[in-house]
Design an enzyme around this catalytic site. Structure first.
Site, PDB file in Angstrom:
ATOM      1  N   LYS A  54       0.844  -1.207   0.000  1.00 39.64           N
ATOM      2  CA  LYS A  54       0.000   0.000   0.000  1.00 39.64           C
ATOM      3  C   LYS A  54       0.878   1.254   0.000  1.00 39.64           C
ATOM      4  O   LYS A  54       0.633   2.200  -0.753  1.00 39.64           O
ATOM      5  CB  LYS A  54      -0.932  -0.004   1.228  1.00 39.64           C
ATOM      6  CG  LYS A  54      -2.045  -1.032   1.104  1.00 39.64           C
ATOM      7  CD  LYS A  54      -2.790  -1.254   2.418  1.00 39.64           C
ATOM      8  CE  LYS A  54      -3.777  -2.407   2.275  1.00 39.64           C
ATOM      9  NZ  LYS A  54      -4.409  -2.814   3.528  1.00 39.64           N
ATOM     10  N   GLN A  98      -4.212  -1.003   9.620  1.00 42.24           N
ATOM     11  CA  GLN A  98      -4.157  -2.370   9.101  1.00 42.24           C
ATOM     12  C   GLN A  98      -4.724  -3.346  10.131  1.00 42.24           C
ATOM     13  O   GLN A  98      -4.308  -3.362  11.285  1.00 42.24           O
ATOM     14  CB  GLN A  98      -2.690  -2.727   8.762  1.00 42.24           C
ATOM     15  CG  GLN A  98      -2.517  -4.082   8.095  1.00 42.24           C
ATOM     16  CD  GLN A  98      -3.194  -4.160   6.724  1.00 42.24           C
ATOM     17  OE1 GLN A  98      -3.090  -3.242   5.916  1.00 42.24           O
ATOM     18  NE2 GLN A  98      -3.894  -5.254   6.456  1.00 42.24           N
ATOM     19  N   ASP A 121     -10.795   3.086   4.032  1.00 40.60           N
ATOM     20  CA  ASP A 121     -11.021   1.629   3.975  1.00 40.60           C
ATOM     21  C   ASP A 121     -12.519   1.322   3.878  1.00 40.60           C
ATOM     22  O   ASP A 121     -12.910   0.214   3.527  1.00 40.60           O
ATOM     23  CB  ASP A 121     -10.466   0.985   5.256  1.00 40.60           C
ATOM     24  CG  ASP A 121      -9.399  -0.047   4.959  1.00 40.60           C
ATOM     25  OD1 ASP A 121      -9.200  -0.382   3.785  1.00 40.60           O
ATOM     26  OD2 ASP A 121      -8.757  -0.527   5.927  1.00 40.60           O
TER      27      ASP A 121
END
Ligand code: NAP
Length: 296
Positions: A54, A98, A121
């Protein structure tokens, strides 16, 4: 005839190229670039590799990228304070924590602490609510958004299509089922969501013009369950062994080699949905930058 392979790797490259143009336009108009922070807690090898990818992608697009790695023993309060800091940092338009987090930290508390307007997200309950309502001001969760984008870019007709989704998880099955049933482009489908309690799984799959499989069970979907000419999106990523090189051997949820002789279009594993998830994260961050900068 063998199916057309829907390459997530190629689609990701095309999307990133489009985003490069948008980053340049943002720079020209606002003299700044999209800002993304990726917060990694601990050193879980899978999480490290996802975050590394990412970060690399964000830097490749010219984002202002902060990789904020935190030790495994960070307290919940410290993590919440860190999120608060980035919520209030105007140079940051997207915050990604994460998952999974260590057991002593309440994931739900952390996700809901992120400003929904920076939740690129798309996991915050506010954004899930916006998704259900069809409110375009939210962020769609990245994997379902990537699945829908692949369906559209592959030229598959969704309006009136029978879509069968195998799996009902909060991160894939449930959201993609809702998204495909919404009014609008790339949707307007008739959706059936199936799971472990479903009777006659095979019969449902056989009806699908678009079959989306997110079960996490290697080779669950047999070739004879596939409607000839249909589009098959295999979300599953299952580690089925290790190659002599030490690299993980991966399989999807669909028996790919035989299924590709029946389907019209099909995604491979790896190289299918996976690359699209990161592309959608970048897309959400660019969208967030436009919104925040436009509102300043
Ligand atoms: P999950 O939370 O484990 O959910 C799996 C779902 O599949 C559950 O709803 C389960 O039903 C259903 N299911 C499992 N076995 C089944 C069976 N035999 N028949 C019918 N339904 C069955 O998994 P997830 O997080 O959604 O992930 C699914 C797969 O996608 C995994 O392989 C994961 O690694 C992969 N994935 C890939 C990406 C990507 O970017 N490529 C992103 C996310 C996930 P019940 O609810 O009844 O238990």
């Amino acid at each position: 005839m063998s199916a057309e392979i829907i390459s997530g790797t190629e689609m990701r490259a095309a999307i990133l190229e489009e985003l490069r143009g948008e980053v340049a336009a943002i720079k020209e108009k606002y003299d700044t670039v999209p800002g993304l922070v990726t917060i990694l807690v601990g050193e879980n090898p899978a999480s490290v590799s996802y975050v590394t990818l990412k970060v690399k992608t964000a830097l490749g697009l010219g984002f202002h990228e902060i990789q904020d790695n935190q030790p495994e023993d960070i307290t919940e309060d410290e993590l919440l304070a860190l999120i608060d800091k980035y919520n209030n940092d105007p140079s940051i338009h997207g915050i990604l924590v994460q998952l999974p987090l260590p057991k002593h930290i309440d994931e739900e508390k952390v996700i809901t602490a992120i400003n929904p307007d920076k939740d690129v997200d798309g996991f915050h309950p506010v954004n899930l609510g916006r998704m259900v309502l069809g409110d375009k001001d939210g962020f769609l969760p990245c994997t379902p958004a990537g699945i829908q984008e692949m369906i559209v870019r592959s030229g598959t007709e969704t309006s009136g299509a029978e879509v069968v989704v195998v799996g009902r998880s909060n991160i894939v099955g449930k959201p993609i089922s809702i998204m495909m049933g919404q009014k609008g482009v790339g949707a307007n489908s008739t959706v059936t969501m199936v799971h472990t309690r479903t009777k006659n799984l095979e019969e449902h799959c056989k009806r699908a013009d678009i079959l989306i499989v997110a079960a996490g069970v290697p080779n669950l979907v047999k070739p004879e369950w596939i409607k000839p000419g249909s589009t098959v999106i295999d979300v599953g990523v299952n580690r089925i062994g290790t190659a002599p090189s030490g690299k993980a051997l991966l399989s999807g949820d669909v028996e790919f080699d035989k299924a590709k002789e029946i389907a019209g279009k099909i995604t491979p594993v790896p190289g299918g949905v996976g690359p699209m998830t990161i592309a959608m994260l970048m897309k959400n961050t660019v969208a967030s930058a436009w919104r925040h900068l436009g509102a300043e």
